[in-house]
Design an enzyme around this catalytic site. Sequence first.
Site, mmCIF file in Angstrom:
data_model
loop_
_atom_site.group_PDB
_atom_site.id
_atom_site.type_symbol
_atom_site.label_atom_id
_atom_site.label_comp_id
_atom_site.label_asym_id
_atom_site.label_seq_id
_atom_site.Cartn_x
_atom_site.Cartn_y
_atom_site.Cartn_z
ATOM 1 N N ALA A 23 0.907 -1.376 0.009
ATOM 2 C CA ALA A 23 -0.180 0.250 0.216
ATOM 3 C C ALA A 23 0.730 1.491 -0.216
ATOM 4 O O ALA A 23 0.358 2.499 0.691
ATOM 5 C CB ALA A 23 -0.649 0.038 1.496
ATOM 6 N N ARG A 29 -3.843 9.168 -9.610
ATOM 7 C CA ARG A 29 -4.678 9.319 -10.417
ATOM 8 C C ARG A 29 -6.329 9.944 -9.036
ATOM 9 O O ARG A 29 -7.264 9.760 -10.146
ATOM 10 C CB ARG A 29 -5.468 7.790 -11.199
ATOM 11 C CG ARG A 29 -4.351 7.311 -12.673
ATOM 12 C CD ARG A 29 -4.109 6.635 -13.446
ATOM 13 N NE ARG A 29 -3.621 5.535 -12.753
ATOM 14 C CZ ARG A 29 -3.348 4.414 -13.120
ATOM 15 N NH1 ARG A 29 -4.586 3.794 -13.677
ATOM 16 N NH2 ARG A 29 -3.237 3.110 -11.903
ATOM 17 N N LYS A 36 -4.882 7.183 -0.943
ATOM 18 C CA LYS A 36 -5.850 6.581 -2.268
ATOM 19 C C LYS A 36 -6.338 5.550 -1.199
ATOM 20 O O LYS A 36 -7.441 5.396 -1.248
ATOM 21 C CB LYS A 36 -5.331 5.772 -3.095
ATOM 22 C CG LYS A 36 -6.240 4.732 -3.845
ATOM 23 C CD LYS A 36 -5.020 4.576 -5.309
ATOM 24 C CE LYS A 36 -4.467 2.977 -4.919
ATOM 25 N NZ LYS A 36 -4.482 2.327 -6.233
ATOM 26 N N ASP A 118 -5.563 -1.928 -2.444
ATOM 27 C CA ASP A 118 -6.477 -1.040 -3.247
ATOM 28 C C ASP A 118 -7.547 -1.555 -3.917
ATOM 29 O O ASP A 118 -7.670 -1.774 -4.942
ATOM 30 C CB ASP A 118 -5.931 -0.014 -4.509
ATOM 31 C CG ASP A 118 -4.838 -0.868 -5.369
ATOM 32 O OD1 ASP A 118 -4.644 -1.938 -5.260
ATOM 33 O OD2 ASP A 118 -4.492 -0.083 -5.958
ATOM 34 N N ASN A 401 -32.131 27.773 23.882
ATOM 35 C CA ASN A 401 -30.868 26.659 24.716
ATOM 36 C C ASN A 401 -29.501 27.907 24.958
ATOM 37 O O ASN A 401 -28.761 27.550 26.153
ATOM 38 C CB ASN A 401 -30.634 25.609 24.495
ATOM 39 C CG ASN A 401 -29.587 25.725 23.317
ATOM 40 O OD1 ASN A 401 -30.580 26.261 22.293
ATOM 41 N ND2 ASN A 401 -28.938 24.532 22.769
ATOM 42 N N SER A 420 -48.664 25.995 22.303
ATOM 43 C CA SER A 420 -47.886 26.471 20.601
ATOM 44 C C SER A 420 -46.936 28.206 20.476
ATOM 45 O O SER A 420 -47.610 29.007 21.730
ATOM 46 C CB SER A 420 -49.178 26.581 18.985
ATOM 47 O OG SER A 420 -49.360 25.546 18.625
HETATM 48 C C1 UD1 Z 1 0.352 -4.588 -10.294
HETATM 49 C C2 UD1 Z 1 1.014 -5.559 -11.364
HETATM 50 C C3 UD1 Z 1 0.219 -6.388 -12.682
HETATM 51 C C4 UD1 Z 1 -1.131 -6.371 -11.460
HETATM 52 C C5 UD1 Z 1 -1.536 -4.817 -10.943
HETATM 53 C C6 UD1 Z 1 -3.132 -5.352 -10.779
HETATM 54 C C7 UD1 Z 1 3.762 -5.580 -11.044
HETATM 55 C C8 UD1 Z 1 4.202 -5.497 -11.575
HETATM 56 N N1 UD1 Z 1 2.081 -5.104 -11.693
HETATM 57 O O1 UD1 Z 1 0.008 -3.724 -11.327
HETATM 58 O O2 UD1 Z 1 1.032 -7.558 -13.439
HETATM 59 O O3 UD1 Z 1 -1.641 -6.841 -13.249
HETATM 60 O O4 UD1 Z 1 -1.036 -5.242 -10.267
HETATM 61 O O5 UD1 Z 1 -3.579 -5.051 -10.278
HETATM 62 O O6 UD1 Z 1 3.169 -5.857 -10.028
HETATM 63 N N2 UD1 Z 1 3.558 -0.517 -4.577
HETATM 64 C C9 UD1 Z 1 4.073 -0.475 -3.731
HETATM 65 N N3 UD1 Z 1 4.849 0.047 -4.348
HETATM 66 C C10 UD1 Z 1 5.354 0.500 -5.711
HETATM 67 C C11 UD1 Z 1 4.211 0.453 -6.077
HETATM 68 C C12 UD1 Z 1 3.681 -0.681 -5.757
HETATM 69 O O7 UD1 Z 1 3.816 -0.547 -2.297
HETATM 70 O O8 UD1 Z 1 6.692 0.874 -5.013
HETATM 71 C C13 UD1 Z 1 1.410 -1.143 -4.176
HETATM 72 C C14 UD1 Z 1 0.696 0.140 -4.897
HETATM 73 O O9 UD1 Z 1 0.669 0.599 -3.762
HETATM 74 C C15 UD1 Z 1 -0.058 -0.877 -5.073
HETATM 75 C C16 UD1 Z 1 0.174 -2.624 -5.752
HETATM 76 O O10 UD1 Z 1 1.619 -2.389 -4.854
HETATM 77 O O11 UD1 Z 1 -1.328 -1.343 -3.737
HETATM 78 C C17 UD1 Z 1 -0.230 -2.632 -7.108
HETATM 79 O O12 UD1 Z 1 1.379 -1.894 -7.529
HETATM 80 P P1 UD1 Z 1 0.482 -0.649 -8.781
HETATM 81 O O13 UD1 Z 1 1.547 0.260 -9.592
HETATM 82 O O14 UD1 Z 1 -0.533 -0.605 -9.047
HETATM 83 O O15 UD1 Z 1 0.824 -1.941 -9.654
HETATM 84 P P2 UD1 Z 1 0.247 -1.833 -11.089
HETATM 85 O O16 UD1 Z 1 1.122 -1.271 -12.474
HETATM 86 O O17 UD1 Z 1 -1.054 -1.847 -11.000
HETATM 87 MG MG MG Z 2 -2.690 -0.751 -9.715
#
Ligand code: UD1
Ligand code: MG
Length: 491
Positions: A23, A29, A36, A118, A401, A420
């Site tokens: 997380a 976005r 988020k 998420d 009050n 009233s």
């Molecule tokens: C990632 C997966 C993708 C998958 C998708 C599902 C990878 C490379 N890709 O892509 O294959 O289909 O999730 O939703 O893993 N996060 C960290 N530290 C970081 C980067 C991310 O904690 O340095 C956490 C984010 O907060 C998030 C999760 O990892 O909760 C996924 O990261 P996100 O950047 O959303 O990856 P996606 O591009 O969605």
């Molecule tokens: Mg993602």
Amino acid sequence: MNKSVDSSAKLEVAKLDVAIVLAAGEGTRMKSQTPKVLHFIAGRTIIDHVLYQVSKLNPAQLRVVVGAGREAVEPHVKQIAPNSISVFQAERNGTGHAVQLALADLKASGTVLICAGDTPLLRSETLAEFIAAHNEAKNVVSVLTAEFPDPTGYGRILRNEAGEIVAIVEERDASEEIKLIDEINTGVYLFDIDALRASVAKLKSNNSQGELYLTDVIADIKAAGGKAAAVLSNDYSETLGINDRSQLADCAAIMRDRINYQHMLNGVEIVDPTTTWIDSNVTIEADATIFPESWLAGTTTVGAKAIIGPRTTLMNVKVAAGASVIESNCVDCEIGAGAKVGPYSYLRADTSLAAGAKVGAYVEIKNSSIGEGTKVPHLSYVGDAEIGSGTNIGAATVFVNYDGVEKHKTKVGNEVRIGSDTMLVAPVCIGDGAYTAAGSVITDDVPAGAMGVARSKQRNILGWVLRKRSGTKSAQAAKAAGATETSEQGS
Ligand code: UD1
Ligand code: MG
């Protein structure tokens, strides 16, 4: 029996050694000042939903990787899951990097579940089945996958002719051919911890984002002879992630439907489930009816045969059996059995209505207790009051009050009749069985059984209209009714 949608039967789940929730992402976005994972769905933050479901699996250790918005996310996580360990990822170098940090001082071996913070719709039942499949097949790594109607943006699952997973390719690194694959990586994995530890240490950032991808571990484990499997989930909606406000609304709607469905199965009548929003901690007893456009929020509880709505908001409200609350807004209060509220009532914090009480149109009540069977039927403000039972508060009564600096209390006894348009200027007490005359401004206590009158005596100035407003329609009407210009009192 009280039933919240979360009181699911005890979950059968195999031993889980570690769970890691990722997380740390920026959530750019969302275009929000709030991190988020701290946005709300059905009365809980996104990460609260995830941690709640993961906690039901009883992992021996729970680690949460935090980064962006850490100051807010970390204490929130601690509050929900006090035994969890927060791992700080200062720079977001990808999911592989996040897992490297989470494993850095981890002594445990066995099985680790990794998921994202998420994806609030994931259910513990699905995760438990995933763990069972992983254990049964004795996999070194299992990836939970789903077939998405629109797989754009997700990592795609590459399988060989035998149907075995060989790799996960991110959208940005995918060829046009790979982009046609609709089976995606949900971001939920199970690993043998030792194999994962060995493999994440080797990750390289030779991809379009220059990040360490956790997904690259799969091919590496396979190359080392480890058994990998992609487990296809049968409900893709559970694995939907939230990246922007539109996905937040989509997930909220799915959660709403899920919650409403469960209440309906429990015997609650929901007339229009598409416009009824019930937070996940709300409990409702069978045979209650919820009319359209209502929001039941926070820790609200609703008793049997109660009627809520249409267009009613209840935030942390206790509604007892058989009560009705129609077109009203109520916050932090209690509504007794069979009590009637609305339409257009506003019940504020620390208000309690005893059984059979009635609060009607355009009435606002704050920090007050209303006794059994007592009525405040029309156009009143009641603040900081204690009202006994069987009392009637006349239309347009105001409990005055506030003296401009401090708030004061008003006490009204049992079986009182407040006329009233009475102003009850606090602090003041009205004794049992007392009356006040309509239009009175009551500044002194009225003893039990007395009639409090506090207004000037009426005086009629005869002939005034004919003398001062001659020629008007009123004067004509008065003349026709036999009025004369004389100011002398007739007999
Ligand atoms: C990632 C997966 C993708 C998958 C998708 C599902 C990878 C490379 N890709 O892509 O294959 O289909 O999730 O939703 O893993 N996060 C960290 N530290 C970081 C980067 C991310 O904690 O340095 C956490 C984010 O907060 C998030 C999760 O990892 O909760 C996924 O990261 P996100 O950047 O959303 O990856 P996606 O591009 O969605
Ligand atoms: Mg993602």
